[in-house]
Scaffold this motif. Structure first.
Motif, PDB file in Angstrom:
ATOM      1  N   ASN A  47       0.837  -1.196   0.000  1.00 42.88           N
ATOM      2  CA  ASN A  47       0.000   0.000   0.000  1.00 42.88           C
ATOM      3  C   ASN A  47       0.877   1.253   0.000  1.00 42.88           C
ATOM      4  O   ASN A  47       1.637   1.482   0.946  1.00 42.88           O
TER       5      ASN A  47
ATOM      6  N   ILE B 167      -8.026 -12.285  -2.602  1.00 42.31           N
ATOM      7  CA  ILE B 167      -7.333 -11.091  -2.104  1.00 42.31           C
ATOM      8  C   ILE B 167      -7.262 -11.188  -0.583  1.00 42.31           C
ATOM      9  O   ILE B 167      -8.299 -11.248   0.088  1.00 42.31           O
ATOM     10  N   SER B 168      -6.074 -11.196  -0.048  1.00 36.08           N
ATOM     11  CA  SER B 168      -5.914 -11.317   1.408  1.00 36.08           C
ATOM     12  C   SER B 168      -4.860 -10.335   1.889  1.00 36.08           C
ATOM     13  O   SER B 168      -4.011  -9.879   1.119  1.00 36.08           O
ATOM     14  N   GLY B 169      -4.914 -10.014   3.180  1.00 30.32           N
ATOM     15  CA  GLY B 169      -3.946  -9.088   3.764  1.00 30.32           C
ATOM     16  C   GLY B 169      -4.425  -8.561   5.091  1.00 30.32           C
ATOM     17  O   GLY B 169      -5.578  -8.773   5.496  1.00 30.32           O
TER      18      GLY B 169
ATOM     19  N   SER C  26      -4.317  -2.869   4.556  1.00 28.65           N
ATOM     20  CA  SER C  26      -3.302  -3.172   3.541  1.00 28.65           C
ATOM     21  C   SER C  26      -3.735  -2.771   2.135  1.00 28.65           C
ATOM     22  O   SER C  26      -2.909  -2.750   1.221  1.00 28.65           O
TER      23      SER C  26
ATOM     24  N   LYS D 254      -6.924  -4.011   0.607  1.00 25.81           N
ATOM     25  CA  LYS D 254      -7.706  -5.065  -0.063  1.00 25.81           C
ATOM     26  C   LYS D 254      -8.906  -4.482  -0.807  1.00 25.81           C
ATOM     27  O   LYS D 254      -9.180  -4.864  -1.943  1.00 25.81           O
ATOM     28  N   THR D 255      -9.619  -3.565  -0.161  1.00 26.20           N
ATOM     29  CA  THR D 255     -10.806  -2.980  -0.789  1.00 26.20           C
ATOM     30  C   THR D 255     -10.434  -2.202  -2.043  1.00 26.20           C
ATOM     31  O   THR D 255     -11.095  -2.321  -3.082  1.00 26.20           O
TER      32      THR D 255
ATOM     33  N   SER E  39      -7.783  -2.645  -3.895  1.00 21.91           N
ATOM     34  CA  SER E  39      -7.352  -3.606  -4.912  1.00 21.91           C
ATOM     35  C   SER E  39      -8.561  -4.251  -5.584  1.00 21.91           C
ATOM     36  O   SER E  39      -8.568  -4.464  -6.803  1.00 21.91           O
ATOM     37  N   THR E  40      -9.590  -4.545  -4.803  1.00 22.31           N
ATOM     38  CA  THR E  40     -10.827  -5.100  -5.369  1.00 22.31           C
ATOM     39  C   THR E  40     -11.454  -4.121  -6.350  1.00 22.31           C
ATOM     40  O   THR E  40     -11.923  -4.510  -7.427  1.00 22.31           O
TER      41      THR E  40
ATOM     42  N   GLU F 222     -18.725  -6.823   2.472  1.00 17.40           N
ATOM     43  CA  GLU F 222     -17.715  -6.768   3.524  1.00 17.40           C
ATOM     44  C   GLU F 222     -18.372  -6.779   4.899  1.00 17.40           C
ATOM     45  O   GLU F 222     -17.884  -7.419   5.839  1.00 17.40           O
TER      46      GLU F 222
END
Length: 295
Positions: A188, A238-240, A244, A246-247, A249-250, A281
């Motif tokens: 990030n 997608i994990s973290g 980090s 994730k949202t 990146s989605t 979420e």
């Protein structure tokens, strides 16, 4: 180490210094050109500032040379060398008397057409090169920048230290994406980078993973075309840690997928999917809480 220590060190790294660069015959009428730089500013960045400030020809190639005493041996800086760090190694008298005729200084030199630079005698240049090598070994100068790997599987020495150093070097260059085979590591940056515009969508369209610089669009593109070719559902995990990215990146994944499916035409599909994200979420958080409570 305390928070104040880290903050103090950051302020020190961000401090600005003034470099006096002597262009000589390259810019007649200019004795020296003052350039503001930081400790981490490279010679290439300083040269760019000089070109703009002195309005030099951008088609020509320039280098910085460090001189120990006026008229002495010239030490050509590599593009990744940091002039401020070099200047801080000068004697105190040289730093306090930078406009005198006998001090250390930086010169702007132009490369010859064949790429060579006049160093004086070969023996003098070899002696300077050997002195530089000794100073690097003793820690007085930064180590030469090593090549970074966009796929951690390509590291010649694979261990935790080399992995982290490679990720750190790439992050400093604002390269937040790195592959581990077909897995994408994202760091990030906590700021927006201009790498998500339609130009990048088109660039990564129908390209094999690993052929271009790592990007989340590449992962989305591979999944999209695999779905069309194999006619099977695809899954991207997608994990973290919390915070980090994730949202975000989605969101980038959905943006690329909808751009590919709509072929550049505006559509409300992307906004509908993105709008469902917070709801999904929230349901996931409720499910996790229920599992923790044994429900």
């Amino acid at each position: 180490m305390s928070v104040n220590d880290v903050g103090g060190r950051r302020r020190f790294e961000d401090s600005e210094y003034t470099l006096h660069i002597y262009p000589g015959s390259i810019a007649e009428g200019t004795i020296y050109c003052p350039i503001t730089a930081r400790k981490t500013s490279t010679a290439a960045e300083v040269i760019d500032s000089l070109i703009n400030k002195l309005q030099l020809e951008k088609t020509k190639c320039y280098v910085l040379a460090e001189v120990k005493e006026f008229g002495g041996e010239e030490w050509i800086l590599n593009p990744t060398d940091c002039p401020v760090q070099r200047m801080m190694l000068w004697p105190r008298m040289a730093l306090e008397n930078r406009t005198s005729g006998e001090d250390y200084r930086f010169l702007l030199r132009e490369k010859n057409l064949d790429g060579s630079i006049h160093y004086g005698s070969l023996q003098s240049w070899l002696r300077v090169t050997e002195e530089r090598r000794r100073m690097v070994e003793r820690g007085f100068l930064p180590q030469p920048q090593q090549k970074d790997y966009d796929d951690l599987c390509g590291l010649p020495d694979l261990n935790e230290k080399t992995l982290l150093e490679n990720l750190r070097n790439r992050f400093k260059q604002e390269k937040i994406y790195t592959y581990v085979g077909s897995i994408l590591i994202v760091i990030n940056p906590f700021k927006f980078l201009p790498i998500y515009n339609p130009k990048y969508v088109k660039m990564y369209d129908n390209h094999q993973l690993g052929k271009l610089e790592p990007h989340i669009y590449a992962v989305a593109d591979v999944a999209y075309h695999a779905m069309l070719q194999r006619r099977k559902n695809q899954c991207i995990v997608i994990s973290g840690e919390s915070g980090s990215g994730k949202t975000q990146s989605t969101n980038f994944l959905i943006h690329h997928l909808t751009a590919l499916s709509q072929k550049g035409f505006a559509s409300g599909v992307e906004q509908i999917i993105l709008g469902a994200g917070p709801v999904l979420e929230g349901l996931w958080d409720i499910q996790i809480d229920c599992i923790d409570d044994g429900i």
